[in-house]
Design a protein around this motif. Structure first.
Motif, PDB file in Angstrom:
ATOM      1  N   PHE A  29     -38.418  -8.362   4.510  1.00 36.68           N
ATOM      2  CA  PHE A  29     -39.110  -7.400   3.666  1.00 36.68           C
ATOM      3  C   PHE A  29     -40.182  -8.730   3.098  1.00 36.68           C
ATOM      4  CE2 PHE A  29     -38.621  -5.105  -0.523  1.00 36.68           C
ATOM      5  CZ  PHE A  29     -39.535  -4.868  -0.982  1.00 36.68           C
ATOM      6  N   GLU A  32     -43.144 -10.239   4.856  1.00 36.17           N
ATOM      7  CA  GLU A  32     -44.380  -8.670   4.556  1.00 36.17           C
ATOM      8  C   GLU A  32     -44.386  -8.920   3.206  1.00 36.17           C
ATOM      9  OE1 GLU A  32     -45.417  -6.386   7.208  1.00 36.17           O
ATOM     10  OE2 GLU A  32     -44.000  -7.792   8.643  1.00 36.17           O
ATOM     11  N   SER A  64     -40.093  -1.270  -1.423  1.00 38.64           N
ATOM     12  CA  SER A  64     -39.092  -1.493  -0.029  1.00 38.64           C
ATOM     13  C   SER A  64     -40.508  -1.805   0.959  1.00 38.64           C
ATOM     14  CB  SER A  64     -39.122  -0.088  -0.096  1.00 38.64           C
ATOM     15  OG  SER A  64     -39.869   0.733   1.092  1.00 38.64           O
ATOM     16  N   HIS A  66     -40.412  -0.077   3.794  1.00 39.40           N
ATOM     17  CA  HIS A  66     -41.724   0.276   4.716  1.00 39.40           C
ATOM     18  C   HIS A  66     -43.144   0.153   3.616  1.00 39.40           C
ATOM     19  CE1 HIS A  66     -38.584   1.529   7.343  1.00 39.40           C
ATOM     20  NE2 HIS A  66     -37.943   0.994   6.089  1.00 39.40           N
ATOM     21  N   ALA A  67     -42.281   0.428   2.835  1.00 42.51           N
ATOM     22  CA  ALA A  67     -43.699   1.032   1.778  1.00 42.51           C
ATOM     23  C   ALA A  67     -44.898  -0.288   1.754  1.00 42.51           C
ATOM     24  CB  ALA A  67     -43.533   0.872  -0.230  1.00 42.51           C
ATOM     25  N   THR A  68     -44.527  -1.860   1.868  1.00 35.20           N
ATOM     26  CA  THR A  68     -45.331  -2.734   2.150  1.00 35.20           C
ATOM     27  C   THR A  68     -45.454  -3.338   3.377  1.00 35.20           C
ATOM     28  OG1 THR A  68     -43.438  -3.686   0.837  1.00 35.20           O
ATOM     29  CG2 THR A  68     -44.918  -5.191   1.798  1.00 35.20           C
ATOM     30  N   ILE A  69     -45.373  -2.623   4.335  1.00 36.86           N
ATOM     31  CA  ILE A  69     -46.129  -2.322   5.916  1.00 36.86           C
ATOM     32  C   ILE A  69     -46.962  -1.218   5.597  1.00 36.86           C
ATOM     33  CG2 ILE A  69     -45.816  -1.707   7.897  1.00 36.86           C
ATOM     34  CD1 ILE A  69     -43.148  -2.851   8.030  1.00 36.86           C
ATOM     35  N   ALA A  70     -47.111   0.061   5.441  1.00 40.77           N
ATOM     36  CA  ALA A  70     -47.414   1.005   4.796  1.00 40.77           C
ATOM     37  C   ALA A  70     -48.761   0.478   4.054  1.00 40.77           C
ATOM     38  CB  ALA A  70     -47.143   2.273   4.401  1.00 40.77           C
ATOM     39  N   LEU A 143     -40.903  -1.353  13.092  1.00 42.31           N
ATOM     40  CA  LEU A 143     -41.296  -0.667  11.802  1.00 42.31           C
ATOM     41  C   LEU A 143     -43.045  -0.980  11.291  1.00 42.31           C
ATOM     42  CD1 LEU A 143     -38.098  -2.531   9.215  1.00 42.31           C
ATOM     43  CD2 LEU A 143     -39.064  -0.366  10.432  1.00 42.31           C
ATOM     44  N   ASP A 146     -43.785   1.730  14.084  1.00 43.20           N
ATOM     45  CA  ASP A 146     -42.964   3.245  13.899  1.00 43.20           C
ATOM     46  C   ASP A 146     -43.785   3.151  11.903  1.00 43.20           C
ATOM     47  OD1 ASP A 146     -41.252   3.122  14.707  1.00 43.20           O
ATOM     48  OD2 ASP A 146     -40.088   2.273  14.082  1.00 43.20           O
ATOM     49  N   ALA A 147     -44.300   2.775  11.692  1.00 46.95           N
ATOM     50  CA  ALA A 147     -45.536   3.174  10.302  1.00 46.95           C
ATOM     51  C   ALA A 147     -46.992   3.513  10.481  1.00 46.95           C
ATOM     52  CB  ALA A 147     -45.023   1.590   9.665  1.00 46.95           C
ATOM     53  N   ARG A 150     -46.481   7.302  12.219  1.00 47.09           N
ATOM     54  CA  ARG A 150     -46.539   8.111  11.149  1.00 47.09           C
ATOM     55  C   ARG A 150     -47.620   8.415  10.853  1.00 47.09           C
ATOM     56  NH1 ARG A 150     -41.628   5.363   9.740  1.00 47.09           N
ATOM     57  NH2 ARG A 150     -42.993   4.226   7.921  1.00 47.09           N
TER      58      ARG A 150
END
Length: 252
Positions: A29, A32, A64, A66-70, A143, A146-147, A150
């Motif tokens: 995290f 990222e 999160s 995930h939100a950072t990668i997105a 990750l 995966d991002a 999606r």
């Protein structure tokens, strides 16, 4: 320890404190978040130190990893996102030629430059060569793949999975398990969307899975054989020969 590394890298103390608090010390995290700030122009390299281009208190950090990668993917140009998403359909590891086959010609012609850009952003990395001296790459971590996946619409996923299988079947080697997986994914998405599925596509997927399963059975890898033959049987439940082979694997 992280604060000490930040000082060695010349990172502003206030930034280190913010990303440490946001990431709660999670290394992935934390990484990222820093990449996001660099990509966004908030952190700018100044020789052997980094400078902040906005007020630290004004920086909004995702909640999160995930939100950072997105958010990092959202920062990409449209062409880079298209390449990243095509690669995500292939998988964590992908061949340059496979991605080129999934892109419009105008992007395929610029693929090397776009892959270099993704590498500079620490999203995808070169990984040597594969069959036929095909250049191989991988996502920097799962990750990111995966991002990116999606973001692909299900109808587009279905089409790209089939197109990748069409590309892969022409490559040397035994790829039945991978072919069956991608064709099966395409069938699954088309059924989710309520679309009619070509029986020929079902036969192709089941055939590759059955071949991979019987090959595993011949080498006494009965766990893999049972799984692969079971997936083939789900696609063609009336195949009594397939049912017999799966029963053999399960008994073994």
């Amino acid at each position: 320890e992280v604060r000490a590394i930040g000082r060695e890298l010349g990172l502003p103390e206030a930034i280190v404190g913010r990303v440490l608090d946001a990431s709660e010390g999670n290394p992935l995290f934390l990484r990222e978040l820093l990449r996001l700030l660099v990509d966004d122009g908030v952190l700018v390299s100044d020789g052997d130190r980094w400078t902040v281009t906005v007020e630290v208190d004004a920086i909004e950090l995702p909640a999160s990893v995930h939100a950072t990668i997105a958010a990092r993917i959202e920062q990409l140009g449209a062409d880079e996102r298209t390449v990243l998403q095509a690669a995500a359909v292939v998988g964590r590891h992908f061949a340059r030629g496979a991605v080129a086959a999934l892109l419009p010609p105008v992007l395929a012609d610029r693929l090397d430059a776009l892959l270099s850009s993704l590498h500079r952003r620490a999203l995808g990395d070169p990984e040597g060569t594969g069959w036929d001296d095909e250049r191989m790459f991988r996502f920097h971590h799962a990750l990111i793949r995966d991002a990116a996946y999606r973001r692909v619409l299900k109808e587009v996923r279905a089409d790209l999975h089939v197109r990748y299988a069409d590309w892969l079947i022409l490559r040397p080697g035994e790829h039945d398990e991978v072919l069956g997986h991608h064709l099966g994914e395409a069938i699954g998405y088309r059924r989710e969307l309520g679309e009619a599925v070509d029986p020929g596509l079902v036969d192709r997927a089941a055939g590759h899975l059955a071949t991979a399963g019987r090959r595993a059975l011949d080498t006494d890898d009965v766990v893999s054989a049972a799984s692969l033959l079971g997936r083939a049987l789900e696609l063609t439940p009336g195949d009594v020969v397939l049912l017999r082979d799966r029963a053999e694997a399960l008994v073994a």
